[in-house]
Scaffold this motif. Structure first.
Motif, PDB file in Angstrom:
ATOM      1  N   ARG A  22     -69.320 144.194  92.996  1.00  0.00           N
ATOM      2  CA  ARG A  22     -70.410 143.878  92.705  1.00  0.00           C
ATOM      3  C   ARG A  22     -71.338 145.008  91.880  1.00  0.00           C
ATOM      4  O   ARG A  22     -72.242 144.732  91.142  1.00  0.00           O
ATOM      5  CB  ARG A  22     -71.252 143.188  93.853  1.00  0.00           C
ATOM      6  CG  ARG A  22     -70.694 141.972  94.209  1.00  0.00           C
ATOM      7  CD  ARG A  22     -71.348 141.383  95.823  1.00  0.00           C
ATOM      8  NE  ARG A  22     -70.640 140.173  96.154  1.00  0.00           N
ATOM      9  CZ  ARG A  22     -70.982 139.836  97.398  1.00  0.00           C
ATOM     10  NH1 ARG A  22     -71.785 140.267  98.054  1.00  0.00           N
ATOM     11  NH2 ARG A  22     -70.470 138.746  97.681  1.00  0.00           N
ATOM     12  N   ARG A  80     -70.905 145.866  88.288  1.00  0.00           N
ATOM     13  CA  ARG A  80     -71.381 144.995  87.198  1.00  0.00           C
ATOM     14  C   ARG A  80     -72.544 145.818  86.418  1.00  0.00           C
ATOM     15  O   ARG A  80     -72.759 145.543  85.206  1.00  0.00           O
ATOM     16  CB  ARG A  80     -72.214 143.842  87.803  1.00  0.00           C
ATOM     17  CG  ARG A  80     -71.056 142.914  88.213  1.00  0.00           C
ATOM     18  CD  ARG A  80     -71.869 141.603  89.051  1.00  0.00           C
ATOM     19  NE  ARG A  80     -72.532 141.888  90.179  1.00  0.00           N
ATOM     20  CZ  ARG A  80     -73.320 140.830  90.684  1.00  0.00           C
ATOM     21  NH1 ARG A  80     -73.249 139.677  90.394  1.00  0.00           N
ATOM     22  NH2 ARG A  80     -74.080 141.478  91.814  1.00  0.00           N
ATOM     23  N   GLY A 133     -66.619 139.373  80.692  1.00  0.00           N
ATOM     24  CA  GLY A 133     -66.379 138.847  82.089  1.00  0.00           C
ATOM     25  C   GLY A 133     -65.454 139.626  82.989  1.00  0.00           C
ATOM     26  O   GLY A 133     -64.957 139.115  83.969  1.00  0.00           O
ATOM     27  N   ARG A 134     -65.046 140.812  82.688  1.00  0.00           N
ATOM     28  CA  ARG A 134     -64.416 141.292  83.389  1.00  0.00           C
ATOM     29  C   ARG A 134     -64.759 141.931  84.820  1.00  0.00           C
ATOM     30  O   ARG A 134     -64.241 141.832  85.820  1.00  0.00           O
ATOM     31  CB  ARG A 134     -63.660 142.789  82.805  1.00  0.00           C
ATOM     32  CG  ARG A 134     -62.691 143.361  83.671  1.00  0.00           C
ATOM     33  CD  ARG A 134     -62.385 145.084  82.872  1.00  0.00           C
ATOM     34  NE  ARG A 134     -63.708 145.822  82.866  1.00  0.00           N
ATOM     35  CZ  ARG A 134     -64.024 146.600  83.820  1.00  0.00           C
ATOM     36  NH1 ARG A 134     -63.351 146.519  85.027  1.00  0.00           N
ATOM     37  NH2 ARG A 134     -65.070 147.386  83.865  1.00  0.00           N
ATOM     38  N   THR A 135     -66.039 142.291  84.994  1.00  0.00           N
ATOM     39  CA  THR A 135     -66.866 142.508  86.216  1.00  0.00           C
ATOM     40  C   THR A 135     -66.642 141.314  86.965  1.00  0.00           C
ATOM     41  O   THR A 135     -66.622 141.317  88.291  1.00  0.00           O
ATOM     42  CB  THR A 135     -68.174 143.398  86.114  1.00  0.00           C
ATOM     43  OG1 THR A 135     -68.868 142.173  84.978  1.00  0.00           O
ATOM     44  CG2 THR A 135     -68.055 144.598  85.272  1.00  0.00           C
ATOM     45  N   ARG A 136     -67.107 140.138  86.349  1.00  0.00           N
ATOM     46  CA  ARG A 136     -67.214 138.831  87.223  1.00  0.00           C
ATOM     47  C   ARG A 136     -65.858 138.604  87.834  1.00  0.00           C
ATOM     48  O   ARG A 136     -65.692 138.089  88.947  1.00  0.00           O
ATOM     49  CB  ARG A 136     -67.691 137.871  86.366  1.00  0.00           C
ATOM     50  CG  ARG A 136     -69.027 137.892  85.862  1.00  0.00           C
ATOM     51  CD  ARG A 136     -69.562 136.676  85.439  1.00  0.00           C
ATOM     52  NE  ARG A 136     -69.155 136.115  84.390  1.00  0.00           N
ATOM     53  CZ  ARG A 136     -69.421 136.556  82.984  1.00  0.00           C
ATOM     54  NH1 ARG A 136     -70.289 137.394  82.896  1.00  0.00           N
ATOM     55  NH2 ARG A 136     -68.655 136.212  82.042  1.00  0.00           N
ATOM     56  N   SER A 137     -64.620 138.869  87.031  1.00  0.00           N
ATOM     57  CA  SER A 137     -63.428 138.607  87.420  1.00  0.00           C
ATOM     58  C   SER A 137     -63.023 139.525  88.836  1.00  0.00           C
ATOM     59  O   SER A 137     -62.407 139.318  89.802  1.00  0.00           O
ATOM     60  CB  SER A 137     -62.372 138.718  86.310  1.00  0.00           C
ATOM     61  OG  SER A 137     -62.620 137.828  85.397  1.00  0.00           O
ATOM     62  N   VAL A 155     -65.194 140.886  90.834  1.00  0.00           N
ATOM     63  CA  VAL A 155     -66.009 140.502  92.056  1.00  0.00           C
ATOM     64  C   VAL A 155     -65.292 139.316  92.634  1.00  0.00           C
ATOM     65  O   VAL A 155     -65.004 139.328  93.866  1.00  0.00           O
ATOM     66  CB  VAL A 155     -67.350 140.098  91.719  1.00  0.00           C
ATOM     67  CG1 VAL A 155     -68.059 139.308  92.750  1.00  0.00           C
ATOM     68  CG2 VAL A 155     -68.143 141.315  91.077  1.00  0.00           C
ATOM     69  N   GLY A 156     -64.639 138.268  91.880  1.00  0.00           N
ATOM     70  CA  GLY A 156     -64.110 137.163  92.577  1.00  0.00           C
ATOM     71  C   GLY A 156     -62.512 137.622  93.038  1.00  0.00           C
ATOM     72  O   GLY A 156     -62.562 137.068  94.284  1.00  0.00           O
TER      73      GLY A 156
END
Length: 433
Positions: A276, A279, A313-317, A319-320
């Motif tokens: 997180r 990001r 969207g790499r940072t969101r992936s 985190v997931g």
């Protein structure tokens, strides 16, 4: 030994040679026989020389080395550019030509707190490596003790089986040397022969058990497979294990496997926080200096700042992915706790049953069975004991030896397993002789 001494005392050489050969054979046998070693000394030797232990120690050193660099900034990048520059006027006439070069240094700065999270993750890696080393040492100690007592028990079994087998072999030779006088002696001879063959197989199985324990012990201590080893193991006395609630509480606190699962869960919490945190992009600062000489001299001095744009969207992936792994770590910790409870209760029940069984044996039980077997052998030769009683007593002696030794070995294994699981001292002590 000096032969001149014998000649001066008028000893003849043919009479001396057998004595010399006998003394030499005794010396060779004494040199070949290994010196007895205690269980504690053998366990200490294995802990000091086990080859696999070096792997876990190197794993700890590797984790510590990685942790030392986890809290440091990334190394700066040095960039140097060289070239030539040509300047032409609007008419195409060459106005000037010269060298052009530039140099810059780029340093990436993380957001506050990010390095601390990476350092915490690396610290958990060190903790996991150390727990793995401690777990292996505990398992190695328990396995070495079980094998050492097993080697001693196997030697005792082999000796007992060979002793009874020799009795049957001597009886068979006695019967074969006599003239058969009726059907009864012939049938008794067949009974003796059948029992001798059975005992030879039993002795072979006991010898294989002995060699298997010896081979594994030599591998654990890093010795050659065929290295002889003689272990002296005093009798064991088994106490009462703590209550189930005490064992389970101690296991949740001390068990290495469960502590590793909890450390992995804490590590995944840090991984989620780091994902997180990432990001927010890192900032790269690049002070630079450049100069050009093409007709006239131009010099530039400045600072560049670069920031990655999080549009892919790499940072969101990330985190997931980190949150999914944390859920896996939570499930693994829950499963580890349930398996730990089952293993502790099973080991405690096994230890209680086996120790209760071992306590039912009188201290001098094996000596009494052995004396009874010897007495039966003497009186059978005198005709005072029937063949059925003789065979039964010999078999009972061997079965008693095997039953007691196996019960003690199983109780010892359960007690050491309980110590490994709960981290408490096993209620087992050696009886001084």
């Amino acid at each position: 030994m000096n032969l001149a001494v014998f000649s001066s005392r008028r000893f003849k050489l043919p009479l001396v040679l057998p004595l010399l050969l006998q003394l030499a054979s005794c010396a060779v046998a004494t040199a070949a026989a290994p010196a007895p070693i205690t269980v504690d000394a053998l366990v200490a030797e294995i802990a000091a020389s086990n080859p696999e232990l070096r792997f876990y120690e190197a794993e700890v050193q590797s984790a510590k080395a990685a942790a030392r660099g986890s809290g440091a900034l990334a190394d700066p990048d040095l960039t140097v550019e060289l070239g030539r520059k040509r300047v032409r006027e609007a008419t195409g006439v060459l106005a000037g030509e010269g060298a052009a070069w530039s140099v810059s240094v780029t340093q990436t700065f993380e957001w506050p707190g990010r390095l601390a999270l990476r350092k915490a993750i690396a610290g958990r890696e060190v903790e996991l490596a150390e727990l793995g080393l401690q777990r292996f040492r505990a398992a190695l100690d328990a396995r070495a003790r079980v094998l050492a007592h097993g080697l001693h028990a196997a030697n005792t079994k082999v000796g007992a089986v060979r002793e009874v087998a020799d009795r049957f072999a001597a009886l068979k030779e006695t019967f074969l040397a006599r003239e058969p006088a009726g059907i009864a002696p012939q049938l008794e001879t067949r009974v003796i022969e059948a029992n001798e063959l059975t005992l030879q197989r039993r002795a072979s199985d006991a010898e294989l058990e002995l060699q298997a324990a010896l081979l594994e012990l030599n591998q654990l201590r890093g010795a050659a497979a065929g290295t002889p080893l003689m272990v002296t193991a005093p009798p064991l006395e088994f106490g009462e294990a703590p209550e189930a609630d005490v064992l389970l509480a101690a296991a949740r606190e001390n068990n290495f496997e469960f502590r590793m699962r909890r450390a992995e869960l804490e590590q995944q919490d840090f991984e989620v926080r780091l994902a997180r945190h990432e990001r927010y992009p890192a900032i790269s600062v690049s002070p630079f200096y450049s100069t050009e000489r093409a007709g006239e001299r131009e010099t530039m001095l400045g600072v560049g700042v670069s920031v990655p744009l999080p549009v892919g969207g790499r940072t969101r992936s990330a985190v997931g992915l980190a949150e999914a792994r944390r859920r896996q770590a939570e499930a693994a910790a829950l499963v580890a706790e349930r398996e730990l409870e089952r293993a502790v209760l099973t080991a405690a029940q096994t230890f209680a049953v086996k120790t209760a069984e071992a306590r039912r044996w009188p201290p001098e039980a094996l000596r009494h069975f052995r004396e009874a077997a010897e007495l039966a052998d003497r009186h059978y030769r005198l005709g005072a004991v029937p063949i059925s009683t003789y065979v039964e007593l010999q078999a009972s002696y061997l079965e008693a030896v095997e039953a007691l030794l196996d019960t003690q070995r199983e109780a010892l294994a359960a007690g050491l397993k309980l110590r490994e699981l709960a981290g408490l001292d096993a209620p087992i002590r050696e009886v001084a002789q």
